[in-house]
Design a protein around this motif. Structure first.
Motif, mmCIF file in Angstrom:
data_model
loop_
_atom_site.group_PDB
_atom_site.id
_atom_site.type_symbol
_atom_site.label_atom_id
_atom_site.label_comp_id
_atom_site.label_asym_id
_atom_site.label_seq_id
_atom_site.Cartn_x
_atom_site.Cartn_y
_atom_site.Cartn_z
ATOM 1 N N ALA A 48 -1.866 2.340 18.825
ATOM 2 C CA ALA A 48 -2.933 2.689 17.882
ATOM 3 C C ALA A 48 -3.136 4.195 17.818
ATOM 4 O O ALA A 48 -3.240 4.769 16.730
ATOM 5 C CB ALA A 48 -4.228 1.982 18.278
ATOM 6 N N ASP A 49 -3.175 4.849 18.980
ATOM 7 C CA ASP A 49 -3.361 6.305 19.023
ATOM 8 C C ASP A 49 -2.201 7.050 18.361
ATOM 9 O O ASP A 49 -2.374 8.159 17.865
ATOM 10 C CB ASP A 49 -3.521 6.802 20.461
ATOM 11 N N ALA A 67 -3.176 0.386 22.979
ATOM 12 C CA ALA A 67 -3.967 1.578 22.670
ATOM 13 C C ALA A 67 -3.053 2.758 22.356
ATOM 14 O O ALA A 67 -3.342 3.554 21.446
ATOM 15 C CB ALA A 67 -4.901 1.907 23.827
ATOM 16 N N TRP A 68 -1.939 2.883 23.085
ATOM 17 C CA TRP A 68 -0.991 3.960 22.798
ATOM 18 C C TRP A 68 -0.413 3.807 21.394
ATOM 19 O O TRP A 68 -0.300 4.786 20.651
ATOM 20 C CB TRP A 68 0.129 4.004 23.836
ATOM 21 N N GLU A 118 -5.745 -4.094 20.409
ATOM 22 C CA GLU A 118 -6.035 -2.660 20.364
ATOM 23 C C GLU A 118 -5.653 -2.029 19.027
ATOM 24 O O GLU A 118 -6.010 -0.883 18.763
ATOM 25 C CB GLU A 118 -5.292 -1.940 21.499
ATOM 26 N N PRO A 153 -3.108 -3.876 27.314
ATOM 27 C CA PRO A 153 -4.004 -3.189 26.376
ATOM 28 C C PRO A 153 -3.739 -1.682 26.314
ATOM 29 O O PRO A 153 -3.908 -1.068 25.248
ATOM 30 C CB PRO A 153 -5.406 -3.474 26.929
ATOM 31 N N ALA A 154 -3.310 -1.078 27.418
ATOM 32 C CA ALA A 154 -2.974 0.351 27.410
ATOM 33 C C ALA A 154 -1.806 0.609 26.465
ATOM 34 O O ALA A 154 -1.794 1.611 25.732
ATOM 35 C CB ALA A 154 -2.656 0.845 28.821
#
Length: 175
Positions: A45-46, A42-43, A72, A38-39
């Motif tokens: 997406a960010d 998230a990266w 994410e 998930p990290a």
């Protein structure tokens, strides 16, 4: 989509896998991997990266990695292909799979294994990267749940060594 349209290949190494008494292909993610995946998502997406096409190895750990990472992203990918040829593939074998990508795909994510993903990233980038990304990759390796973002112009059929540049390299927390 024009052949001059920039494309991105996002290379994701599967998250940390466990070592239960099963075949290598059937190895699931370890607890650490269930946090890393998930990290990585998230990266993406960010960073504003939402690939429209996914090529994922058929192994359990790559499928689990993608399943956790994709949640994410702000929107679902258009198509996910589980490709057995990515498992234990060399950079050259992966390039042949990439050449089969439909021309209307702008951003593709490849979820695979080392050493193939690191070799692929190095081969496609040659000596071209933004900042010190290539140096970091070569010195530190391609850790689990790591992400490399490569860009190139041309058709998918034109993917070959040295065609891209490495624009980002993300390493998630490894603990």
């Amino acid at each position: 989509m024009s052949v001059d349209t920039p494309h991105r290949i996002i290379v994701l190494r599967h998250a940390k896998a466990d070592w239960p008494p099963v075949s290598d292909h059937e190895r699931p993610l370890a607890d650490r991997g269930r946090h890393q995946a998930p990290a990585a998502g998230a990266w993406l997406a960010d960073s504003g990266i939402n690939p429209d096409y996914v090529l994922c190895s058929t192994s359990v750990r790559t499928r689990e990695t993608w399943k956790l990472a994709v949640h994410e992203l702000p929107k679902r990918t258009r198509r996910t292909v589980f490709e057995e040829r990515i498992y234990e593939a060399s950079a050259g074998e992966i390039i042949e799979v990439l050449k089969e990508t439909p021309e209307d795909v702008a951003d593709l994510i490849l979820v695979g294994h080392n050493p193939g993903v690191q070799n692929l990233t190095e081969v496609l980038a040659g000596d071209v990267s933004i900042g010190d990304e290539l140096t970091r990759l070569r010195q530190g390796g391609f850790p689990t749940a790591g992400l490399a973002v490569l860009s190139f112009e041309g058709s998918w059929k034109s993917v070959e060594p040295g065609v891209a540049r490495l624009v980002s390299f993300y390493v998630p927390p490894q603990d």
